[in-house]
Design an enzyme around this catalytic site. Structure first.
Site, mmCIF file in Angstrom:
data_model
loop_
_atom_site.group_PDB
_atom_site.id
_atom_site.type_symbol
_atom_site.label_atom_id
_atom_site.label_comp_id
_atom_site.label_asym_id
_atom_site.label_seq_id
_atom_site.Cartn_x
_atom_site.Cartn_y
_atom_site.Cartn_z
ATOM 1 C CB SER A 112 -0.870 0.002 1.248
ATOM 2 O OG SER A 112 -1.440 1.271 1.440
ATOM 3 C CE1 TYR B 282 -3.901 -1.922 16.633
ATOM 4 C CE2 TYR B 282 -6.227 -1.345 16.733
ATOM 5 C CZ TYR B 282 -5.172 -1.963 16.090
ATOM 6 O OH TYR B 282 -5.374 -2.615 14.900
HETATM 7 N N1 LIG Z 1 -8.434 -0.715 -1.078
HETATM 8 C C1 LIG Z 1 -7.383 0.082 -1.028
HETATM 9 O O1 LIG Z 1 -7.494 1.313 -1.132
HETATM 10 C C2 LIG Z 1 -6.001 -0.494 -0.890
HETATM 11 C C3 LIG Z 1 -4.942 0.365 -1.061
HETATM 12 C C4 LIG Z 1 -3.664 -0.146 -0.956
HETATM 13 C C5 LIG Z 1 -3.454 -1.480 -0.649
HETATM 14 N N2 LIG Z 1 -4.516 -2.288 -0.426
HETATM 15 C C6 LIG Z 1 -4.212 -3.693 -0.101
HETATM 16 O O2 LIG Z 1 -4.754 -4.496 -1.129
HETATM 17 C C7 LIG Z 1 -5.138 -5.750 -0.610
HETATM 18 C C8 LIG Z 1 -6.558 -6.074 -1.049
HETATM 19 O O3 LIG Z 1 -7.422 -5.076 -0.562
HETATM 20 P P1 LIG Z 1 -8.864 -4.777 -1.179
HETATM 21 O O4 LIG Z 1 -8.966 -3.320 -1.348
HETATM 22 O O5 LIG Z 1 -9.121 -5.653 -2.332
HETATM 23 O O6 LIG Z 1 -9.766 -5.135 0.094
HETATM 24 P P2 LIG Z 1 -10.923 -6.204 0.318
HETATM 25 O O7 LIG Z 1 -11.907 -6.179 -0.778
HETATM 26 O O8 LIG Z 1 -11.406 -5.972 1.718
HETATM 27 O O9 LIG Z 1 -10.142 -7.581 0.238
HETATM 28 C C9 LIG Z 1 -9.385 -8.053 1.284
HETATM 29 C C10 LIG Z 1 -9.332 -9.552 1.162
HETATM 30 O O10 LIG Z 1 -8.540 -10.059 2.218
HETATM 31 C C11 LIG Z 1 -9.270 -11.094 2.837
HETATM 32 N N3 LIG Z 1 -8.909 -11.346 4.215
HETATM 33 C C12 LIG Z 1 -9.056 -10.542 5.291
HETATM 34 N N4 LIG Z 1 -8.677 -11.179 6.394
HETATM 35 C C13 LIG Z 1 -8.283 -12.419 6.025
HETATM 36 C C14 LIG Z 1 -7.816 -13.547 6.708
HETATM 37 N N5 LIG Z 1 -7.696 -13.566 8.035
HETATM 38 N N6 LIG Z 1 -7.495 -14.651 6.002
HETATM 39 C C15 LIG Z 1 -7.653 -14.681 4.658
HETATM 40 N N7 LIG Z 1 -8.108 -13.662 3.946
HETATM 41 C C16 LIG Z 1 -8.429 -12.531 4.637
HETATM 42 C C17 LIG Z 1 -10.734 -10.665 2.735
HETATM 43 O O11 LIG Z 1 -11.602 -11.740 3.004
HETATM 44 P P3 LIG Z 1 -13.098 -11.458 3.544
HETATM 45 O O12 LIG Z 1 -13.918 -11.045 2.357
HETATM 46 O O13 LIG Z 1 -13.512 -12.758 4.128
HETATM 47 O O14 LIG Z 1 -13.007 -10.358 4.562
HETATM 48 C C18 LIG Z 1 -10.733 -10.200 1.297
HETATM 49 O O15 LIG Z 1 -10.834 -11.290 0.432
HETATM 50 C C19 LIG Z 1 -4.958 -5.673 0.915
HETATM 51 O O16 LIG Z 1 -3.739 -6.301 1.275
HETATM 52 C C20 LIG Z 1 -4.856 -4.190 1.191
HETATM 53 O O17 LIG Z 1 -4.065 -3.916 2.317
HETATM 54 C C21 LIG Z 1 -5.778 -1.836 -0.562
#
Ligand SMILES: NC(=O)c1ccc[n+]([C@@H]2O[C@H](COP(=O)([O-])OP(=O)(O)OC[C@H]3O[C@@H](n4cnc5c(N)ncnc54)[C@H](OP(=O)(O)O)[C@@H]3O)[C@@H](O)[C@H]2O)c1
Length: 194
Positions: free
Chosen positions: A153, A176
């Site tokens: 990120s 926290y």
């Molecule tokens: N969205 C942004 O703006 C952004 C920006 C920069 C980086 N990122 C990074 O990109 C990645 C994907 O994010 P996203 O935006 O696509 O968010 P998202 O739609 O919330 O996807 C996150 C995924 O991680 C899974 N997850 C969460 N906890 C988990 C666990 N304990 N074990 C296995 N899977 C788990 C979620 O599963 P569930 O559906 O079951 O919760 C979901 O499939 C993340 O690493 C995030 O930090 C996101």
């Protein structure tokens, strides 16, 4: 290749490749599964909730009935689940061209802990993927030209003058802040070269 006007159309054929994507049931993981399977890759999607994972597969198959997709259970907040996943993976597959460490917890409403009592963002995003990657290294190493992609990120830049990793208080027991906790874990998301 220019990155300025890059689109998914620029992705070459992924025929013959096996790609594992964590957190593939939603967001970026789902999109990556959709695009990479449309390029011919065999995509192994992981989800901690299989119902949600199956819904994601149905969504992709609606547009691409021939998509080669498998779904496996993986909860990255529990080392036992990661070990079980690795065992199952090794029983089923002999090849892994790309591991995409995508899943991530972002800014939980309150401080939570993983099954093994690590702060949830550190334990899931960082330690969970570190363990997973280590357990899959043998298959990655035996697959020619394999790659590990880390979904991090831009937040890694927001260090707020603090250390990259809070080694003296890894789990934020002393106080926290979910944003600081997320930021340090993104900065330190494990990168392993093979
Ligand atoms: N969205 C942004 O703006 C952004 C920006 C920069 C980086 N990122 C990074 O990109 C990645 C994907 O994010 P996203 O935006 O696509 O968010 P998202 O739609 O919330 O996807 C996150 C995924 O991680 C899974 N997850 C969460 N906890 C988990 C666990 N304990 N074990 C296995 N899977 C788990 C979620 O599963 P569930 O559906 O079951 O919760 C979901 O499939 C993340 O690493 C995030 O930090 C996101």
């Amino acid at each position: 290749m220019t990155t300025k006007s890059w689109t998914a159309d620029d992705i070459p054929s992924q025929q013959g490749k096996t790609i594992l994507i964590t957190g593939a049931n939603s967001g970026l993981g789902l999109e990556a599964s959709k695009v990479l399977s449309s390029k011919g890759a065999h995509v192994i999607m992981t989800a901690r909730n299989l119902k949600s994972g199956n819904e994601a597969i149905s969504l992709i198959k609606k547009k691409n009935a021939n998509a080669k997709l498998d779904l496996m259970h993986l909860d990255l907040s529990d080392f036992t689940s990661i070990h079980q996943f690795s065992q199952e993976f090794h029983n089923k597959y002999r090849q892994l061209d790309v591991l995409i460490n995508n899943a991530g917890v972002m800014f939980p409403a309150k401080r939570e802990l993983t099954k093994q009592n690590f702060e949830i963002q550190f334990g899931t995003n960082h330690l969970g993927h570190f363990l997973l990657t280590g357990l899959l290294l043998d298959v990655l190493k035996s697959t020619p030209n394999s790659r590990i992609a880390i979904q991090s990120s831009g937040q890694h830049k927001a260090k707020m003058g603090k250390p990259d990793i809070y080694f003296d208080d890894l789990n934020f027991d002393k106080g926290y802040n979910k944003y600081v906790a997320y930021t340090q874990k993104q900065a330190g998301k494990p990168i392993i070269c093979v």
